[in-house]
Design a protein around this motif. Sequence first.
Motif, PDB file in Angstrom:
ATOM      1  N   ALA A   1       0.814  -1.213   0.000  1.00 42.64           N
ATOM      2  CA  ALA A   1       0.000   0.000   0.000  1.00 42.64           C
ATOM      3  C   ALA A   1       0.845   1.259   0.000  1.00 42.64           C
ATOM      4  CB  ALA A   1      -0.917   0.012   1.226  1.00 42.64           C
ATOM      5  N   ASP A   2       2.142   1.138   0.287  1.00 42.67           N
ATOM      6  CA  ASP A   2       3.043   2.280   0.280  1.00 42.67           C
ATOM      7  C   ASP A   2       3.722   2.357  -1.078  1.00 42.67           C
ATOM      8  OD1 ASP A   2       4.753   4.346   0.801  1.00 42.67           O
ATOM      9  OD2 ASP A   2       6.073   3.224   2.136  1.00 42.67           O
ATOM     10  N   PRO A   3       3.400   3.320  -1.925  1.00 39.67           N
ATOM     11  CA  PRO A   3       3.971   3.367  -3.270  1.00 39.67           C
ATOM     12  C   PRO A   3       5.466   3.625  -3.281  1.00 39.67           C
ATOM     13  CG  PRO A   3       2.765   5.395  -2.790  1.00 39.67           C
ATOM     14  CD  PRO A   3       2.484   4.449  -1.668  1.00 39.67           C
ATOM     15  N   ALA A   4       6.021   4.150  -2.175  1.00 40.12           N
ATOM     16  CA  ALA A   4       7.447   4.449  -2.127  1.00 40.12           C
ATOM     17  C   ALA A   4       8.257   3.328  -1.523  1.00 40.12           C
ATOM     18  CB  ALA A   4       7.683   5.732  -1.325  1.00 40.12           C
ATOM     19  N   SER A   5       7.628   2.162  -1.304  1.00 37.17           N
ATOM     20  CA  SER A   5       8.320   1.079  -0.602  1.00 37.17           C
ATOM     21  C   SER A   5       9.209   0.245  -1.507  1.00 37.17           C
ATOM     22  CB  SER A   5       7.296   0.164   0.079  1.00 37.17           C
ATOM     23  OG  SER A   5       6.447  -0.417  -0.891  1.00 37.17           O
ATOM     24  N   GLY A   6       9.307   0.595  -2.781  1.00 35.52           N
ATOM     25  CA  GLY A   6      10.199  -0.144  -3.654  1.00 35.52           C
ATOM     26  C   GLY A   6       9.688  -1.541  -3.921  1.00 35.52           C
ATOM     27  N   ARG A   7      10.390  -2.535  -3.410  1.00 29.82           N
ATOM     28  CA  ARG A   7       9.981  -3.916  -3.607  1.00 29.82           C
ATOM     29  C   ARG A   7       9.090  -4.425  -2.487  1.00 29.82           C
ATOM     30  NH1 ARG A   7      12.047  -6.582  -7.828  1.00 29.82           N
ATOM     31  NH2 ARG A   7      13.806  -5.646  -8.877  1.00 29.82           N
ATOM     32  N   GLY A   8       8.600  -3.528  -1.644  1.00 30.19           N
ATOM     33  CA  GLY A   8       7.589  -3.894  -0.673  1.00 30.19           C
ATOM     34  C   GLY A   8       8.067  -4.876   0.363  1.00 30.19           C
ATOM     35  N   PHE A   9       7.264  -5.928   0.577  1.00 25.75           N
ATOM     36  CA  PHE A   9       7.523  -6.859   1.656  1.00 25.75           C
ATOM     37  C   PHE A   9       8.845  -7.594   1.484  1.00 25.75           C
ATOM     38  CE2 PHE A   9       7.203 -11.194   3.357  1.00 25.75           C
ATOM     39  CZ  PHE A   9       7.057 -10.899   4.697  1.00 25.75           C
TER      40      PHE A   9
ATOM     41  N   GLY B   1      14.102  -8.996   3.685  1.00 28.96           N
ATOM     42  CA  GLY B   1      15.559  -9.040   3.561  1.00 28.96           C
ATOM     43  C   GLY B   1      16.244  -8.225   4.635  1.00 28.96           C
ATOM     44  N   ASP B   2      15.689  -7.046   4.945  1.00 29.64           N
ATOM     45  CA  ASP B   2      16.246  -6.228   6.019  1.00 29.64           C
ATOM     46  C   ASP B   2      16.096  -6.911   7.377  1.00 29.64           C
ATOM     47  OD1 ASP B   2      16.962  -4.273   4.242  1.00 29.64           O
ATOM     48  OD2 ASP B   2      15.148  -3.079   4.537  1.00 29.64           O
ATOM     49  N   GLY B   3      14.938  -7.562   7.576  1.00 29.47           N
ATOM     50  CA  GLY B   3      14.697  -8.226   8.848  1.00 29.47           C
ATOM     51  C   GLY B   3      15.647  -9.383   9.090  1.00 29.47           C
ATOM     52  N   LEU B   4      15.927 -10.151   8.045  1.00 32.10           N
ATOM     53  CA  LEU B   4      16.865 -11.253   8.190  1.00 32.10           C
ATOM     54  C   LEU B   4      18.304 -10.767   8.280  1.00 32.10           C
ATOM     55  CD1 LEU B   4      14.320 -12.885   7.078  1.00 32.10           C
ATOM     56  CD2 LEU B   4      15.990 -14.459   6.113  1.00 32.10           C
ATOM     57  N   GLY B   5      18.559  -9.569   7.735  1.00 34.77           N
ATOM     58  CA  GLY B   5      19.920  -9.053   7.751  1.00 34.77           C
ATOM     59  C   GLY B   5      20.849  -9.791   6.807  1.00 34.77           C
ATOM     60  N   VAL B   6      20.291 -10.308   5.693  1.00 34.42           N
ATOM     61  CA  VAL B   6      21.078 -11.122   4.779  1.00 34.42           C
ATOM     62  C   VAL B   6      21.773 -10.244   3.741  1.00 34.42           C
ATOM     63  CG1 VAL B   6      19.638 -13.159   5.078  1.00 34.42           C
ATOM     64  CG2 VAL B   6      19.024 -11.488   3.341  1.00 34.42           C
TER      65      VAL B   6
ATOM     66  N   ALA C   1      23.097  -8.915  -0.118  1.00 29.43           N
ATOM     67  CA  ALA C   1      22.353  -8.432  -1.280  1.00 29.43           C
ATOM     68  C   ALA C   1      21.955  -9.570  -2.204  1.00 29.43           C
ATOM     69  CB  ALA C   1      23.190  -7.400  -2.039  1.00 29.43           C
ATOM     70  N   ALA C   2      22.847 -10.555  -2.376  1.00 26.94           N
ATOM     71  CA  ALA C   2      22.528 -11.693  -3.251  1.00 26.94           C
ATOM     72  C   ALA C   2      21.357 -12.496  -2.688  1.00 26.94           C
ATOM     73  CB  ALA C   2      23.753 -12.587  -3.404  1.00 26.94           C
ATOM     74  N   ALA C   3      21.347 -12.694  -1.375  1.00 25.56           N
ATOM     75  CA  ALA C   3      20.245 -13.439  -0.749  1.00 25.56           C
ATOM     76  C   ALA C   3      18.940 -12.657  -0.836  1.00 25.56           C
ATOM     77  CB  ALA C   3      20.576 -13.750   0.703  1.00 25.56           C
ATOM     78  N   ARG C   4      19.015 -11.323  -0.746  1.00 25.70           N
ATOM     79  CA  ARG C   4      17.807 -10.508  -0.884  1.00 25.70           C
ATOM     80  C   ARG C   4      17.201 -10.643  -2.264  1.00 25.70           C
ATOM     81  NH1 ARG C   4      18.951  -4.813   2.342  1.00 25.70           N
ATOM     82  NH2 ARG C   4      19.807  -5.754   4.240  1.00 25.70           N
ATOM     83  N   GLU C   5      18.023 -10.764  -3.278  1.00 25.97           N
ATOM     84  CA  GLU C   5      17.504 -10.950  -4.629  1.00 25.97           C
ATOM     85  C   GLU C   5      16.740 -12.262  -4.743  1.00 25.97           C
ATOM     86  OE1 GLU C   5      20.739 -10.655  -7.303  1.00 25.97           O
ATOM     87  OE2 GLU C   5      21.076  -8.502  -6.966  1.00 25.97           O
ATOM     88  N   ASP C   6      17.241 -13.316  -4.072  1.00 24.51           N
ATOM     89  CA  ASP C   6      16.533 -14.588  -4.079  1.00 24.51           C
ATOM     90  C   ASP C   6      15.188 -14.475  -3.363  1.00 24.51           C
ATOM     91  OD1 ASP C   6      18.521 -15.996  -5.461  1.00 24.51           O
ATOM     92  OD2 ASP C   6      19.675 -16.284  -3.617  1.00 24.51           O
ATOM     93  N   ILE C   7      15.152 -13.690  -2.287  1.00 21.95           N
ATOM     94  CA  ILE C   7      13.898 -13.494  -1.554  1.00 21.95           C
ATOM     95  C   ILE C   7      12.908 -12.702  -2.402  1.00 21.95           C
ATOM     96  CG2 ILE C   7      12.865 -12.365   0.457  1.00 21.95           C
ATOM     97  CD1 ILE C   7      15.412 -13.014   1.989  1.00 21.95           C
ATOM     98  N   GLU C   8      13.395 -11.687  -3.105  1.00 21.55           N
ATOM     99  CA  GLU C   8      12.521 -10.842  -3.908  1.00 21.55           C
ATOM    100  C   GLU C   8      11.854 -11.616  -5.037  1.00 21.55           C
ATOM    101  OE1 GLU C   8      15.012  -7.669  -5.138  1.00 21.55           O
ATOM    102  OE2 GLU C   8      14.973  -6.636  -3.197  1.00 21.55           O
ATOM    103  N   ARG C   9      12.478 -12.687  -5.502  1.00 20.17           N
ATOM    104  CA  ARG C   9      11.884 -13.482  -6.575  1.00 20.17           C
ATOM    105  C   ARG C   9      10.647 -14.246  -6.104  1.00 20.17           C
ATOM    106  NH1 ARG C   9      17.490 -15.018  -7.383  1.00 20.17           N
ATOM    107  NH2 ARG C   9      18.416 -13.768  -9.062  1.00 20.17           N
ATOM    108  N   LEU C  10      10.491 -14.378  -4.781  1.00 21.35           N
ATOM    109  CA  LEU C  10       9.352 -15.133  -4.252  1.00 21.35           C
ATOM    110  C   LEU C  10       8.069 -14.324  -4.237  1.00 21.35           C
ATOM    111  CD1 LEU C  10      10.990 -16.849  -1.127  1.00 21.35           C
ATOM    112  CD2 LEU C  10      10.485 -17.900  -3.337  1.00 21.35           C
TER     113      LEU C  10
END
Length: 257
Positions: free
Chosen positions: A44-52, A57-62, A64-73
Motif C-alpha cells: 500500500a506504500d507506493p514508495a516502498s520499492g519492492r515492498g515486503f 531481507g532487512d529483517g533477516l539481515g542477509v 544483497a545476493a540473498a535478498r535478490e533470491d527473496i525478492e523473486r518469491l
Amino acid sequence: MHRRVRGGRRWAQVSEFELWQRSLGFAALGFLTLVPLLIVVSAADPASGRGFAQWLGDGLGVSAAAREDIERLFALPGQTLRTTTAFGLAVLAVFGLSFGATVQSGYEKVWNLPPARWWARWRHVVWLAVLIGVLFLSGVTPLWRATADRGVITLLSGALFFWWSQRMLLGGRVAWAALLPGAVITMAGLLGLRVFSRLVFSPLIASSAVTYGPVGTVLVIQSWLVGVGVVVFGGALAGRLLHEGLPRMAHALKRRG
C-alpha cells in the motif's frame, strides 16, 4: 540442596513449556497468515520499492545476493494490489487472529495462567493491528529507514512493543515490572538472531536457491520464523525466571553480608 531443588523446578518449567513445539506453531501461522497480511500492507506504500520482500531481507539481515533470491518469491507491490480482493483480505484477517491467539497461549503458559475468556479475543485484533503497524513503520516507511538512529529506535520500540504485548495479551494479569525483563531479553535475542542470520541463513539462502529453487528459499525463511518463535517465547520464559530469581539472589547476598 535448596539450590538443586530450585534448579530442578526451573528446568521443569522450561521442559513443560514445550518451546520447540510452540515455536513451530508460531512459524507455521506466521508464514500462512501474518506474511500475506504484511505483503498487502507494505504494497500500500507506493514508495516502498519492492515492498515486503525488501522488508524481509532487512529483517533477516542477509546479503544483497540473498535478498535478490527473496525478492523473486514475492510479487511487486503494484501487482499485489491489483490481485488482492476484499474476500481474500477478510480471510487473511480472520485466520491472522489465530496468530495472536497462539502468542497469547504461549505467554499464558509462561506465567502458568488459565486461558482468557472468549470475550477477550478483541485483544487479538488490537495486538495484530499494532504488530502490523510497528513492522510497517520499522521496515517499510522511508522516513524511518532514513533515520540516523534507526537501530536505537528499533531496539527501544521493539522492547516497548513486547513489553506492551505481554500486558495486552495477558489481560493485565501480570504486573508491568514483571514483564519488563522478558521484553528486554526478547529484543536482545532478536538482535542475536539477526547476526546469526547474517552468518548462516544468508549463504544458506543462496545455496538452497541454486539446489532447490524458490522452495529452498521458502524453507530457509520458515526456519528463520521458527527461530523468531524460539526467541519470542524463550525470551518471555527467561524474563520470568530472571524476575523470580533476582529477589532470591538479593536476599542471599544480604544474608551473606
